[in-house]
Scaffold this active site. Structure first.
Site, short mmCIF file in Angstrom:
data_model
loop_
_atom_site.label_atom_id
_atom_site.label_comp_id
_atom_site.label_asym_id
_atom_site.label_seq_id
_atom_site.Cartn_x
_atom_site.Cartn_y
_atom_site.Cartn_z
N HIS A 123 38.05 -25.04 57.85
CA HIS A 123 37.16 -24.00 57.69
C HIS A 123 35.31 -24.79 57.79
O HIS A 123 35.52 -26.03 57.01
CB HIS A 123 37.86 -23.55 56.90
N ASP A 200 41.73 -27.25 49.52
CA ASP A 200 40.73 -25.27 50.02
C ASP A 200 41.63 -24.68 49.74
O ASP A 200 43.14 -24.32 51.22
CB ASP A 200 40.47 -25.84 51.39
N GLN A 203 43.67 -20.04 51.85
CA GLN A 203 45.07 -19.38 52.79
C GLN A 203 45.97 -19.46 51.51
O GLN A 203 47.53 -19.37 52.63
CB GLN A 203 45.19 -19.21 53.97
N LYS A 226 41.14 -12.61 49.99
CA LYS A 226 42.14 -13.13 50.25
C LYS A 226 43.63 -13.00 49.55
O LYS A 226 44.62 -13.04 50.74
CB LYS A 226 42.51 -14.29 50.86
N CYS A 364 35.67 -19.81 62.37
CA CYS A 364 35.22 -20.89 61.54
C CYS A 364 35.52 -22.36 60.90
O CYS A 364 35.34 -22.68 60.45
CB CYS A 364 34.38 -20.32 59.53
N1 7TS Z 1 38.72 -21.64 53.10
C1 7TS Z 1 39.08 -21.29 54.34
C2 7TS Z 1 41.21 -21.78 54.95
C3 7TS Z 1 39.54 -19.99 54.93
O1 7TS Z 1 39.99 -19.72 55.80
C4 7TS Z 1 37.98 -19.34 54.13
C5 7TS Z 1 37.65 -18.08 54.83
C6 7TS Z 1 37.31 -20.33 53.75
C7 7TS Z 1 37.23 -21.45 53.46
C8 7TS Z 1 35.78 -19.23 52.83
O2 7TS Z 1 36.33 -18.39 52.15
P1 7TS Z 1 35.58 -17.79 51.11
O3 7TS Z 1 36.05 -16.24 50.98
O4 7TS Z 1 34.76 -18.05 50.33
O5 7TS Z 1 34.66 -16.88 52.55
N2 7TS Z 1 38.29 -17.70 55.88
C9 7TS Z 1 37.33 -16.72 56.81
C10 7TS Z 1 38.85 -16.30 58.82
O6 7TS Z 1 39.86 -16.69 58.45
N3 7TS Z 1 37.94 -15.46 58.54
O7 7TS Z 1 37.26 -14.74 57.90
C11 7TS Z 1 37.37 -15.52 56.65
#
Ligand code: 7TS
Length: 405
Positions: A123, A200, A203, A226, A364
């Site tokens: 990401h 990270d 997910q 999430k 992303c």
């Molecule tokens: N890393 C991964 C693997 C992610 O899927 C996401 C967000 C992030 C980092 C960032 O997380 P945040 O909570 O700081 O925004 N992924 C997604 C997605 O797949 N669709 O929208 C956000």
């Protein structure tokens, strides 16, 4: 403890509505999961009953808020089996957690010529913070190759490791492709070569048990939203010695012990990294999300998600024109796909018109889309509250998209 999807769905009021004249099918769980009523109530009860600033000890409400806020930290700590609450730093989410490590750990450990390894399917939030610190240090960020199926090339990874590599930062699960990475092996290989490892977990941790001590990762970053909690809150786990050695991320209230113009003394962990009034309500909501996850049969929930993915793959194979993107052997409940002759954005819009919510675009994760030579995909991502009928609805809707186009 039993797992009954219809019963579980009762906890998620948002699922029970029509979108564009059809019953909502929410398949955008990798972007954010929905929130159970228990989480919504916990946040609402905070504001209705004991909203107050924390760590002030000024009055009863402040004490109540502080107890609930710190209790949420204990829940997060127990959930990932961290050694101590000192090692659970509240952040705004995965993105901020990774930025904190890149700036503070990268800031003290990277020198000119050093390398940070990330996988080619990360990401953006696990690429760009490293590029930013690498640029100021004269270090470089290199991509560990990923196969056309979406699997990390472990042999290539081993060959890249060496004395210049100070940090390896990889996702537990790819949000774009659904690949579950062999993080235990990656951590162990990186450690053998003297590098530190950030996982990270955006997910990962919402789907199955994560034990940071067993993994032996140096840092684990994740977001509450999430994993059925609110947006705007997440956490960073770090090994104590590393967190102790790192300078603060931001300066301000809370993160100091004493302040004077002769010299300021920083607060102890975890507060050293928590400048300013924290996101109290959402930390409490995060704690409620963890209580919720602990209240369901998580093994059965994970099995259910895996069954949904298998059913989805089965229906996709019977649907002409659908091409899955990301076919790793070990996958989480993410189904990224292309539809012959259709742009992903059009697929998303036409599915939405039928009440089916998916995400489209590069997720992303532009570098891996570039590697595959595609602008993006449509992505259905499953949670334990989804049903087989909803998977069928997705494919019935895809058939209609084919007719429209
Ligand atoms: N890393 C991964 C693997 C992610 O899927 C996401 C967000 C992030 C980092 C960032 O997380 P945040 O909570 O700081 O925004 N992924 C997604 C997605 O797949 N669709 O929208 C956000």
């Amino acid at each position: 403890m039993s797992f009954n999807v219809e019963q579980i769905r009762q906890d998620f009021p948002i699922l029970n509505q029509d979108i564009n004249g059809q019953k909502l099918v929410y398949l955008d769980n990798a972007a954010t999961t929905q929130k159970p009523i228990q989480v919504i109530d916990a946040i609402s009860n905070f504001y209705k009953g004991y909203n107050s600033n924390v760590h002030r000890g000024a009055h009863t409400l402040s004490d109540r808020a502080t107890v609930a806020f710190e209790n949420a930290r204990v829940k997060v700590k127990d959930f990932i089996n961290a050694e101590s609450t000192d090692q659970i730093i509240w952040t705004r989410g995965t993105t901020e957690s990774i930025n904190l490590v890149a700036a503070c750990f990268g800031g003290i450990s990277l020198e000119a010529g050093d390398q940070v390894l990330v996988s080619a399917m990360e990401h953006h939030s696990n690429i760009v913070p490293w590029q930013m610190i690498a640029q100021t240090k004269g270090a470089e960020v290199l991509a560990i190759p990923v196969s056309s199926e979406g699997e990390i090339d472990l042999e290539a990874f081993k060959a890249m490791l060496g004395p210049k590599v100070k940090m390896v930062s990889v996702g537990h699960v790819s949000n774009a492709l659904g690949t579950v990475n062999p993080i235990k092996e990656i951590i162990s290989l990186a450690h053998d070569s003297g590098a530190k490892v950030l996982i990270d977990g955006a997910q990962g941790v919402g789907h199955w048990d994560v034990d940071v001590q067993e993994l032996d990762c140096d840092f684990y970053a994740f977001s509450a939203h999430k994993m059925f909690g609110p947006t705007g809150i997440g956490a960073l786990y770090g090994k104590r010695a590393l967190l102790e050695a790192m300078p603060p991320y931001m300066g301000g209230g809370e993160m100091i012990e004493t302040v004077s113009f002769e010299g300021t003394v920083y607060n102890k962990l975890p507060f050293k990294f928590e400048a300013g009034t924290p996101n109290i309500a959402d930390a409490i909501g995060f704690g409620a999300a963890i209580d919720y996850l602990n209240s369901i049969d998580r093994k059965a929930a994970a099995q259910h998600e895996s069954d949904l993915l298998a059913y989805c793959v089965e229906l996709a194979a019977k649907t002409e024109g659908v091409k899955p993107v990301g076919t790793a052997l070990n996958k989480a409940g993410v189904f990224s796909f292309l539809l012959e002759g259709a742009h992903p954005a059009d697929i998303g819009m036409l599915l939405d018109q039928q009440g089916v919510a998916v995400r489209t675009g590069n997720h992303c994760a532009q570098p891996i889309m570039d590697q595959f030579g595609i602008p993006g995909t449509a992505r259905a991502s499953f949670s334990f509250y989804n049903t087989r009928e909803e998977v069928e609805r997705l494919f019935a809707a895809i058939e209609k998209v084919k007719m429209f186009l």
